[in-house]
Write a protein that holds these residues in place. Structure first.
Motif, PDB file in Angstrom:
ATOM      1  N   ARG A   1       0.816  -1.217   0.000  1.00 55.20           N
ATOM      2  CA  ARG A   1       0.000   0.000   0.000  1.00 55.20           C
ATOM      3  C   ARG A   1       0.848   1.265   0.000  1.00 55.20           C
ATOM      4  NH1 ARG A   1      -3.250  -0.731   4.938  1.00 55.20           N
ATOM      5  NH2 ARG A   1      -2.600  -2.861   5.024  1.00 55.20           N
ATOM      6  N   ASP A   2       2.073   1.187   0.542  1.00 53.10           N
ATOM      7  CA  ASP A   2       2.934   2.358   0.644  1.00 53.10           C
ATOM      8  C   ASP A   2       3.743   2.639  -0.623  1.00 53.10           C
ATOM      9  OD1 ASP A   2       2.057   2.739   3.217  1.00 53.10           O
ATOM     10  OD2 ASP A   2       3.762   1.714   4.141  1.00 53.10           O
ATOM     11  N   LEU A   3       3.749   1.734  -1.593  1.00 53.03           N
ATOM     12  CA  LEU A   3       4.586   1.899  -2.778  1.00 53.03           C
ATOM     13  C   LEU A   3       4.331   3.187  -3.561  1.00 53.03           C
ATOM     14  CD1 LEU A   3       4.862  -1.737  -4.165  1.00 53.03           C
ATOM     15  CD2 LEU A   3       6.608  -0.390  -3.011  1.00 53.03           C
ATOM     16  N   PRO A   4       3.082   3.593  -3.814  1.00 50.52           N
ATOM     17  CA  PRO A   4       2.884   4.848  -4.542  1.00 50.52           C
ATOM     18  C   PRO A   4       3.488   6.064  -3.829  1.00 50.52           C
ATOM     19  CG  PRO A   4       0.860   3.579  -4.537  1.00 50.52           C
ATOM     20  CD  PRO A   4       1.804   2.894  -3.603  1.00 50.52           C
ATOM     21  N   GLU A   5       3.381   6.101  -2.528  1.00 53.89           N
ATOM     22  CA  GLU A   5       3.944   7.214  -1.765  1.00 53.89           C
ATOM     23  C   GLU A   5       5.469   7.184  -1.807  1.00 53.89           C
ATOM     24  OE1 GLU A   5       4.223  10.676   0.143  1.00 53.89           O
ATOM     25  OE2 GLU A   5       2.388   9.785  -0.627  1.00 53.89           O
ATOM     26  N   ILE A   6       6.055   6.007  -1.733  1.00 52.66           N
ATOM     27  CA  ILE A   6       7.512   5.873  -1.810  1.00 52.66           C
ATOM     28  C   ILE A   6       8.004   6.326  -3.180  1.00 52.66           C
ATOM     29  CG2 ILE A   6       9.416   4.209  -1.825  1.00 52.66           C
ATOM     30  CD1 ILE A   6       7.788   2.613   0.283  1.00 52.66           C
ATOM     31  N   HIS A   7       7.284   5.948  -4.225  1.00 56.00           N
ATOM     32  CA  HIS A   7       7.649   6.370  -5.582  1.00 56.00           C
ATOM     33  C   HIS A   7       7.553   7.889  -5.709  1.00 56.00           C
ATOM     34  CE1 HIS A   7       8.145   5.737  -9.924  1.00 56.00           C
ATOM     35  NE2 HIS A   7       7.463   6.866 -10.010  1.00 56.00           N
ATOM     36  N   ARG A   8       6.530   8.466  -5.140  1.00 54.41           N
ATOM     37  CA  ARG A   8       6.355   9.920  -5.209  1.00 54.41           C
ATOM     38  C   ARG A   8       7.488  10.641  -4.491  1.00 54.41           C
ATOM     39  NH1 ARG A   8       4.626  14.347  -3.246  1.00 54.41           N
ATOM     40  NH2 ARG A   8       2.799  15.579  -3.545  1.00 54.41           N
ATOM     41  N   GLU A   9       7.884  10.145  -3.333  1.00 50.39           N
ATOM     42  CA  GLU A   9       8.988  10.750  -2.593  1.00 50.39           C
ATOM     43  C   GLU A   9      10.292  10.653  -3.381  1.00 50.39           C
ATOM     44  OE1 GLU A   9       9.255   9.027   1.306  1.00 50.39           O
ATOM     45  OE2 GLU A   9       7.190   9.573   1.788  1.00 50.39           O
ATOM     46  N   ALA A  10      10.505   9.511  -4.038  1.00 54.87           N
ATOM     47  CA  ALA A  10      11.705   9.342  -4.856  1.00 54.87           C
ATOM     48  C   ALA A  10      11.678  10.309  -6.034  1.00 54.87           C
ATOM     49  CB  ALA A  10      11.798   7.903  -5.344  1.00 54.87           C
ATOM     50  N   PHE A  11      10.518  10.550  -6.615  1.00 55.31           N
ATOM     51  CA  PHE A  11      10.387  11.511  -7.710  1.00 55.31           C
ATOM     52  C   PHE A  11      10.752  12.916  -7.232  1.00 55.31           C
ATOM     53  CE2 PHE A  11       7.611  14.751  -9.637  1.00 55.31           C
ATOM     54  CZ  PHE A  11       8.139  14.758 -10.920  1.00 55.31           C
TER      55      PHE A  11
ATOM     56  N   LYS B   1      12.731  13.698  -4.886  1.00 54.06           N
ATOM     57  CA  LYS B   1      14.166  13.754  -4.610  1.00 54.06           C
ATOM     58  C   LYS B   1      14.994  13.697  -5.898  1.00 54.06           C
ATOM     59  CE  LYS B   1      13.848  11.653  -0.056  1.00 54.06           C
ATOM     60  NZ  LYS B   1      14.202  10.473   0.757  1.00 54.06           N
ATOM     61  N   GLY B   2      14.334  13.459  -7.047  1.00 53.42           N
ATOM     62  CA  GLY B   2      15.047  13.416  -8.324  1.00 53.42           C
ATOM     63  C   GLY B   2      15.538  12.043  -8.734  1.00 53.42           C
ATOM     64  N   ILE B   3      15.110  10.998  -8.031  1.00 49.99           N
ATOM     65  CA  ILE B   3      15.543   9.643  -8.361  1.00 49.99           C
ATOM     66  C   ILE B   3      14.810   9.136  -9.604  1.00 49.99           C
ATOM     67  CG2 ILE B   3      15.624   7.263  -7.538  1.00 49.99           C
ATOM     68  CD1 ILE B   3      15.917   8.470  -4.688  1.00 49.99           C
ATOM     69  N   PHE B   4      13.504   9.419  -9.713  1.00 51.23           N
ATOM     70  CA  PHE B   4      12.704   9.014 -10.867  1.00 51.23           C
ATOM     71  C   PHE B   4      12.362  10.237 -11.706  1.00 51.23           C
ATOM     72  CE2 PHE B   4      11.249   5.513  -7.917  1.00 51.23           C
ATOM     73  CZ  PHE B   4      11.959   4.517  -8.558  1.00 51.23           C
ATOM     74  N   LYS B   5      12.156  10.021 -13.009  1.00 55.16           N
ATOM     75  CA  LYS B   5      11.848  11.125 -13.920  1.00 55.16           C
ATOM     76  C   LYS B   5      10.355  11.412 -14.007  1.00 55.16           C
ATOM     77  CE  LYS B   5      15.866  10.483 -16.823  1.00 55.16           C
ATOM     78  NZ  LYS B   5      16.368  10.216 -18.173  1.00 55.16           N
TER      79      LYS B   5
END
Length: 40
Positions: free
Chosen positions: A5-15, A17-21
């Motif tokens: 359930r937390d994966l979308p939020e983790i992806h958003r945080e990585a975005f 921080k500049g990790i994902f485009k």
């Protein structure tokens, strides 16, 4: 399930921080449990 359930939020945080485009994940993930829940 808790981590799943937390994966979308983790992806958003990585975005942010500049990790994902992209802000949205480019995949769809389906939860498959290791064990079936027992009925009471």
């Amino acid at each position: 399930m808790k981590r799943f359930r937390d994966l979308p939020e983790i992806h958003r945080e990585a975005f942010l921080k500049g990790i994902f485009k992209t802000e949205e994940a480019c995949y769809t993930q389906v939860f498959v449990p290791f064990f079936e829940r027992r009925e009471k």
